[in-house]
Design an enzyme around this catalytic site. Structure first.
Site, short mmCIF file in Angstrom:
data_model
loop_
_atom_site.label_atom_id
_atom_site.label_comp_id
_atom_site.label_asym_id
_atom_site.label_seq_id
_atom_site.Cartn_x
_atom_site.Cartn_y
_atom_site.Cartn_z
N PHE A 80 25.90 72.41 -5.01
CA PHE A 80 25.46 71.33 -4.12
C PHE A 80 23.97 71.06 -4.26
CE2 PHE A 80 29.04 73.17 -1.64
CZ PHE A 80 29.76 72.02 -1.37
N SER A 124 28.97 61.65 -7.01
CA SER A 124 28.90 60.61 -5.98
C SER A 124 29.60 59.35 -6.45
CB SER A 124 27.42 60.30 -5.72
OG SER A 124 27.30 59.09 -5.02
N ALA A 125 30.11 58.61 -5.48
CA ALA A 125 30.74 57.32 -5.79
C ALA A 125 29.75 56.35 -6.42
CB ALA A 125 31.29 56.71 -4.50
N THR A 126 28.47 56.67 -6.31
CA THR A 126 27.44 55.80 -6.88
C THR A 126 27.62 55.64 -8.41
OG1 THR A 126 25.07 55.33 -6.80
CG2 THR A 126 25.66 57.59 -7.25
N TYR A 148 18.38 58.63 -8.82
CA TYR A 148 19.29 59.59 -8.19
C TYR A 148 20.70 59.44 -8.76
CZ TYR A 148 22.71 61.33 -4.86
OH TYR A 148 23.81 61.96 -4.31
N LYS A 152 23.39 61.94 -11.31
CA LYS A 152 24.80 62.32 -11.09
C LYS A 152 25.62 61.98 -12.33
CE LYS A 152 24.26 64.04 -7.09
NZ LYS A 152 24.27 65.49 -6.96
N LEU A 199 23.28 55.24 7.18
CA LEU A 199 23.70 54.55 8.40
C LEU A 199 23.94 55.49 9.59
CD1 LEU A 199 24.56 51.90 9.74
CD2 LEU A 199 26.89 52.35 8.92
N GLY A 291 19.78 46.85 -4.11
CA GLY A 291 20.58 47.91 -4.72
C GLY A 291 21.92 48.14 -4.04
P1 NAD Z 1 21.33 68.47 1.57
O1 NAD Z 1 19.96 68.05 1.19
O2 NAD Z 1 21.64 68.67 3.01
O3 NAD Z 1 21.72 69.81 0.79
C1 NAD Z 1 21.22 70.13 -0.47
C2 NAD Z 1 20.67 71.55 -0.39
O4 NAD Z 1 20.17 71.92 -1.68
C3 NAD Z 1 19.51 71.69 0.58
O5 NAD Z 1 19.78 72.77 1.46
C4 NAD Z 1 18.29 71.95 -0.30
O6 NAD Z 1 17.37 72.78 0.35
C5 NAD Z 1 18.93 72.59 -1.52
N1 NAD Z 1 18.20 72.43 -2.78
C6 NAD Z 1 17.75 71.29 -3.36
N2 NAD Z 1 17.18 71.56 -4.55
C7 NAD Z 1 17.30 72.91 -4.73
C8 NAD Z 1 16.91 73.78 -5.78
N3 NAD Z 1 16.28 73.36 -6.88
N4 NAD Z 1 17.19 75.11 -5.65
C9 NAD Z 1 17.82 75.57 -4.55
N5 NAD Z 1 18.21 74.78 -3.53
C10 NAD Z 1 17.95 73.47 -3.63
O7 NAD Z 1 22.34 67.41 0.91
P2 NAD Z 1 23.91 67.23 1.09
O8 NAD Z 1 24.13 65.93 1.77
O9 NAD Z 1 24.52 68.45 1.63
O10 NAD Z 1 24.33 67.02 -0.43
C11 NAD Z 1 24.82 68.07 -1.23
C12 NAD Z 1 25.07 67.54 -2.64
O11 NAD Z 1 26.02 66.48 -2.57
C13 NAD Z 1 23.83 66.96 -3.33
O12 NAD Z 1 23.90 67.29 -4.70
C14 NAD Z 1 23.98 65.47 -3.13
O13 NAD Z 1 23.35 64.73 -4.13
C15 NAD Z 1 25.50 65.33 -3.23
N6 NAD Z 1 26.01 64.12 -2.54
C16 NAD Z 1 25.68 63.91 -1.23
C17 NAD Z 1 26.13 62.77 -0.59
C18 NAD Z 1 25.77 62.50 0.85
O14 NAD Z 1 25.91 61.37 1.30
N7 NAD Z 1 25.32 63.46 1.63
C19 NAD Z 1 26.93 61.85 -1.28
C20 NAD Z 1 27.24 62.10 -2.61
C21 NAD Z 1 26.77 63.26 -3.23
C1 UD1 Z 2 23.81 55.62 -0.10
C2 UD1 Z 2 23.12 55.62 -1.44
C3 UD1 Z 2 24.09 56.12 -2.50
C4 UD1 Z 2 24.64 57.49 -2.12
C5 UD1 Z 2 25.30 57.38 -0.74
C6 UD1 Z 2 25.81 58.72 -0.29
C7 UD1 Z 2 21.47 53.79 -1.25
C8 UD1 Z 2 21.07 52.45 -1.77
N1 UD1 Z 2 22.63 54.29 -1.74
O1 UD1 Z 2 24.87 54.74 -0.18
O2 UD1 Z 2 23.45 56.21 -3.76
O3 UD1 Z 2 25.58 57.95 -3.07
O4 UD1 Z 2 24.33 56.89 0.20
O5 UD1 Z 2 26.22 58.68 1.01
O6 UD1 Z 2 20.78 54.39 -0.45
N2 UD1 Z 2 23.11 50.25 6.45
C9 UD1 Z 2 22.55 49.42 7.39
N3 UD1 Z 2 21.44 49.86 8.06
C10 UD1 Z 2 20.87 51.09 7.85
C11 UD1 Z 2 21.47 51.94 6.88
C12 UD1 Z 2 22.58 51.49 6.20
O7 UD1 Z 2 23.03 48.31 7.60
O8 UD1 Z 2 19.87 51.41 8.47
C13 UD1 Z 2 24.33 49.81 5.73
C14 UD1 Z 2 24.17 49.70 4.21
O9 UD1 Z 2 23.71 48.43 3.84
C15 UD1 Z 2 25.60 50.00 3.75
C16 UD1 Z 2 26.15 50.97 4.81
O10 UD1 Z 2 25.33 50.79 5.95
O11 UD1 Z 2 26.38 48.84 3.78
C17 UD1 Z 2 26.07 52.43 4.37
O12 UD1 Z 2 24.75 52.73 3.96
P1 UD1 Z 2 24.29 54.22 3.61
O13 UD1 Z 2 24.70 55.14 4.70
O14 UD1 Z 2 22.85 54.17 3.24
O15 UD1 Z 2 25.17 54.60 2.33
P2 UD1 Z 2 25.36 53.81 0.93
O16 UD1 Z 2 24.58 52.59 0.88
O17 UD1 Z 2 26.83 53.70 0.72
#
Ligand code: NAD
Ligand code: UD1
Length: 331
Positions: A80, A124-126, A148, A152, A199, A291
């Site tokens: 993660f 990520s779905a991104t 970012y 991925k 959001l 974006g």
């Molecule tokens: P988060 O920031 O809460 O957790 C990531 C953790 O990794 C943190 O505790 C941070 O301290 C640790 N970390 C970062 N770099 C490190 C390093 N070099 N060495 C050791 N620890 C390190 O984020 P999250 O939301 O729990 O996300 C976890 C993973 O899922 C990430 O890779 C993120 O990109 C991916 N992801 C998250 C989302 C989301 O919306 N939260 C969506 C898609 C993918």
């Molecule tokens: C964001 C990231 C995406 C990442 C994903 C993980 C961006 C551009 N994209 O996506 O790369 O993989 O999180 O969860 O940041 N919104 C508002 N007001 C706000 C915040 C969000 O209207 O203050 C809207 C956005 O336009 C979007 C929806 O809420 O339609 C969700 O936004 P957000 O939670 O930021 O997620 P993603 O855009 O899907």
């Protein structure tokens, strides 16, 4: 299994550790705490009544990673650890490429050296870019819109090539949609630093009165009500998806969408939050965010069929659990 969880003190990692421990696996966490607090380790232990071994180390530090692999016999790794703020990745691309790619390479190298054959990666779905919804695992990936997202897509390729070259090294690439919610204990959840970009954490800050109102980024998309549509998934469902994925993993490269398969608009989320929690969320409609895409949701058939997993929790639980954690958090 004995599993190394990198980034296990973070949002998704901490919930996954709870579910791994509840399924009788043991867990070693490595996290440098750059985006989390050490207290979350103790909270995981409190929720599960089980002990965790924790290393406060950076997984881009090859020597430190080697020592950890040398100290334990792991059956698998769930990776993660990573930086995840999209906007920051545009202004600090090298930090993002370095942290997210070097960590993946160092961990895969250690797995091959120590014969650890299961690797689960947080994608990520991104990576789907502007493909047509619903996103299916077999789609050709399109250009991502920021560094970012690129980390991925590149990590997926690094792990795929590594698995092709090392037949015993099996990989699960888990493409998360939009994780929200928190553990029902209210002890662990998402606690971003500063003003949230996403959001749900923004809404909970408005609910708390720490931010005045929500800005909704655009109401002229081609969606049900003009606001952006996403596939929000409860973090506990997502965590259980990881347990299923690592338990099943035994061969090659396996890609799974982890979402609910349902698209929900920004306004629908806001209204659900208001209704379930009985709190007003003032908002205004502003310009689209650069974006952003109109709609993102998953085709979830593959995970259902192969992992016997599907998301169970709906929007009501997501908004309730997010709010419970936010209320608890700063007390
Ligand atoms: P988060 O920031 O809460 O957790 C990531 C953790 O990794 C943190 O505790 C941070 O301290 C640790 N970390 C970062 N770099 C490190 C390093 N070099 N060495 C050791 N620890 C390190 O984020 P999250 O939301 O729990 O996300 C976890 C993973 O899922 C990430 O890779 C993120 O990109 C991916 N992801 C998250 C989302 C989301 O919306 N939260 C969506 C898609 C993918
Ligand atoms: C964001 C990231 C995406 C990442 C994903 C993980 C961006 C551009 N994209 O996506 O790369 O993989 O999180 O969860 O940041 N919104 C508002 N007001 C706000 C915040 C969000 O209207 O203050 C809207 C956005 O336009 C979007 C929806 O809420 O339609 C969700 O936004 P957000 O939670 O930021 O997620 P993603 O855009 O899907």
């Amino acid at each position: 299994m004995n599993i190394l969880v990198t980034g296990g003190a973070g949002y998704i990692g901490s919930h996954t550790c709870v579910e791994l421990l509840n399924s009788n696996h043991s867990v070693v966490i490595v996290d440098n705490l750059i985006n989390s607090k050490v207290e979350s380790i103790e909270k995981i232990e409190r929720i599960t009544g089980k002990k965790i071994i924790f290393y406060e180390k950076d997984v881009t530090n090859e020597e430190a990673v080697d020592k950890i692999f040398n100290n334990h016999k792991f059956d698998g790794v769930i990776h993660f650890a990573g930086l995840k703020a999209v906007g920051e990745s545009v202004s600090k691309p090298l930090d993002y490429y370095y942290n997210n790619l070097v960590s993946t390479m160092i961990l895969s190298k250690a797995c091959i050296k120590y014969n650890v054959n299961k690797f689960v990666f947080s994608s990520s779905a991104t990576v789907y870019g502007e493909n047509k919804v619903p996103f299916v695992e077999t789609m050709k990936l399109l250009k991502t819109t920021n560094p970012y997202g690129e980390t991925k897509a590149m990590s997926e390729r690094i792990l795929t090539d590594t698995s092709l070259a090392n037949v015993d090294f099996s990989v699960a690439l888990l493409r998360y949609f939009n994780p929200v919610g928190a553990h029902e204990s209210g002890l662990i959840g998402e606690a971003p630093n500063g003003i949230p970009n996403n959001l749900m954490p923004y809404i909970t800050k408005v609910a708390k009165g720490e931010l005045k109102k929500l800005s909704i980024f655009g109401d002229d998309y081609d969606t049900v009500d003009g606001t952006g549509v996403r596939d929000y998934i409860h973090v506990v469902d997502l965590a259980i998806g990881h347990v299923k994925a690592i338990e099943k993993l035994d061969n090659g490269v396996n890609i799974y969408n982890l979402g609910t398969g349902k698209g929900v608009s920004v306004l629908e989320i806001v209204n659900a939050f208001k209704e379930e929690n009985d709190i007003d969320i003032p908002y205004e409609i502003v310009e689209r965010r650069p974006g952003d895409i109109a709609s993102s949701y998953a085709d979830v058939e593959k995970a259902k069929k192969e992992l016997n997993w599907e998301a169970k929790k709906g929007i009501k639980e997501m908004v309730k659990d997010s709010w419970r954690f936010e209320k608890n958090y700063s007390i």
